[in-house]
Design a protein around this motif. Sequence first.
Motif, short mmCIF file in Angstrom:
data_model
loop_
_atom_site.label_atom_id
_atom_site.label_comp_id
_atom_site.label_asym_id
_atom_site.label_seq_id
_atom_site.Cartn_x
_atom_site.Cartn_y
_atom_site.Cartn_z
N VAL A 105 0.76 -1.25 -0.06
CA VAL A 105 0.36 -0.07 -0.11
C VAL A 105 0.85 1.58 -0.45
N VAL A 106 0.56 2.44 -0.96
CA VAL A 106 1.58 3.38 -1.23
C VAL A 106 0.82 4.41 -0.62
N CYS A 107 1.04 6.28 -0.27
CA CYS A 107 0.39 7.58 -0.89
C CYS A 107 1.21 8.09 -0.91
N ILE A 108 0.03 9.17 -1.36
CA ILE A 108 0.52 9.71 -2.22
C ILE A 108 0.96 11.78 -1.29
N VAL A 109 1.37 12.76 -1.19
CA VAL A 109 1.26 13.91 -0.10
C VAL A 109 1.63 14.57 -0.90
N ASP A 110 1.31 16.27 -0.24
CA ASP A 110 1.89 16.88 -0.79
C ASP A 110 3.47 16.82 0.12
N ALA A 111 4.28 17.77 -0.31
CA ALA A 111 5.57 17.55 0.68
C ALA A 111 6.20 18.99 0.70
N ASP A 112 5.11 19.65 1.13
CA ASP A 112 4.37 21.08 1.19
C ASP A 112 4.37 21.76 2.38
N GLY A 113 3.94 21.07 3.57
CA GLY A 113 3.32 20.65 4.93
C GLY A 113 2.03 21.13 4.85
N SER A 114 1.36 21.20 3.81
CA SER A 114 0.10 21.72 4.04
C SER A 114 -0.50 20.38 4.45
N ALA A 120 -11.50 -0.41 0.65
CA ALA A 120 -11.60 0.70 -0.73
C ALA A 120 -10.80 0.72 -1.51
N ASP A 121 -10.74 0.88 -2.61
CA ASP A 121 -9.24 0.44 -3.90
C ASP A 121 -8.19 1.69 -4.07
N LEU A 122 -9.22 2.85 -3.34
CA LEU A 122 -8.51 4.56 -4.12
C LEU A 122 -8.82 5.24 -2.82
N MET A 123 -8.37 5.92 -2.01
CA MET A 123 -8.92 6.60 -0.70
C MET A 123 -8.10 8.20 -0.97
N ARG A 137 -3.62 0.61 -3.37
CA ARG A 137 -2.09 -1.01 -3.72
C ARG A 137 -1.36 -0.15 -4.72
N ARG A 138 -0.17 -0.48 -4.60
CA ARG A 138 1.17 -0.17 -5.40
C ARG A 138 0.68 -0.86 -6.54
N THR A 139 0.59 -2.00 -7.03
CA THR A 139 0.55 -3.02 -7.97
C THR A 139 -0.67 -2.61 -8.82
N GLU A 140 -1.33 -3.14 -8.71
CA GLU A 140 -2.88 -1.60 -8.70
C GLU A 140 -3.02 -0.53 -9.30
N LEU A 141 -2.09 0.60 -8.80
CA LEU A 141 -2.02 1.74 -8.86
C LEU A 141 -0.71 2.00 -10.88
N LEU A 142 0.06 0.89 -10.39
CA LEU A 142 1.04 0.81 -11.32
C LEU A 142 0.49 0.08 -12.84
N GLY A 143 -0.73 -0.92 -12.68
CA GLY A 143 -1.62 -1.46 -13.24
C GLY A 143 -2.46 0.06 -14.63
N LEU A 144 -2.81 1.07 -14.01
CA LEU A 144 -3.93 1.54 -14.14
C LEU A 144 -3.47 2.18 -15.45
N GLY A 145 -1.82 1.85 -15.57
CA GLY A 145 -0.92 2.73 -16.90
C GLY A 145 -1.38 4.70 -16.90
N LEU A 146 -1.38 5.01 -16.39
CA LEU A 146 -1.72 6.35 -15.63
C LEU A 146 -0.34 6.91 -17.01
N ARG A 147 -0.80 8.12 -17.80
CA ARG A 147 0.16 7.97 -19.10
C ARG A 147 0.83 9.77 -18.77
#
Length: 216
Positions: free
Chosen positions: A73-82, A100-103, A147-157
Motif C-alpha cells: 500500500v502506498v500514499c501520495i502526499v504533497d511535500a509542502d507541509g499543508s 476501498a481501492d482508492l482513498m 495498492r501499488r501494483t494496482e496503481l501501476l496497472g492503471l497505465g497512467l500516462r
Amino acid sequence: MVDIILPCLNEAAALPLVLTGLPTGYRAIVADNGSTDDSVAVARAFGAEVVHVPQRGFGAAVHAGLEAATADVVCIVDADGSFDLRDLPRVVEPVVAGQADLMLGRRTPGPGAWPWHAQQANRLLAWWLRGELDVDIHDLGPMRAARRTELLGLGLRDRRFGYPLEMIVAAARAGWRIAEVPVAYAPRAEGTKSKVTGTVLGTARTVRDMTKVLAG
C-alpha cells in the motif's frame, strides 16, 4: 509498512516538519524533481529515501516514486507541509482493510490554506466526476492511498498536473471503489512556494493539463 511518496521541488523549508510527522510504520520516499535548494540533503538527514526524477512534472515525480516503492500500500502526499501526516492512517486503513481501492483525503481548509481560484477549479472537476463517472467525491484529494501494483496497472500516462485527475478517471473506469475522508489542510510551510495552484496562473496551468485528460 506503508510507503509515502512525496513529490518534491524546492521544499527544503517544509521537509523537516513533514518528515518528523510520519506515523509509525510509514516510510518516506522523496521524489525530487530537480530541486535547487537543500531538499535532497534535508530529506536524507531526516531518514527519507530520495529518488532523483530528471523529467519535470508532478506526474513524473509520483510515477518514479511508485516505481521505487516496495510496500503493498502506498500514499501520495504533497511535500509542502499543508497536510498533517497524522491523518494518513485514516486514509490508508480502508485500503488495507479491503473496503476501498482508492482513498482520497477531502481537504478541510484552515484560514488562508486554499486560494479561492484553486477551490473553484477543484469544485468544478469534482462535480464533473460525480456527474460523468458516478464517483461520489468532492475533492481531488492530494493525500491519497491505494495498492501499488494496482496503481501501476492503471497505465497512467500524464506526467504533468493532469496526473491526479487521470488517476481518478482511470480508477473509476476500471470499476474501483473510490471514497474520501476529511483531513486537515493548512497553509504551506513558511518559506515555500506552490508550483501548482498557489497563483491564478498556476491554477490555470493545472486546469489546462487536467482538461487534456478529460479530452482524452
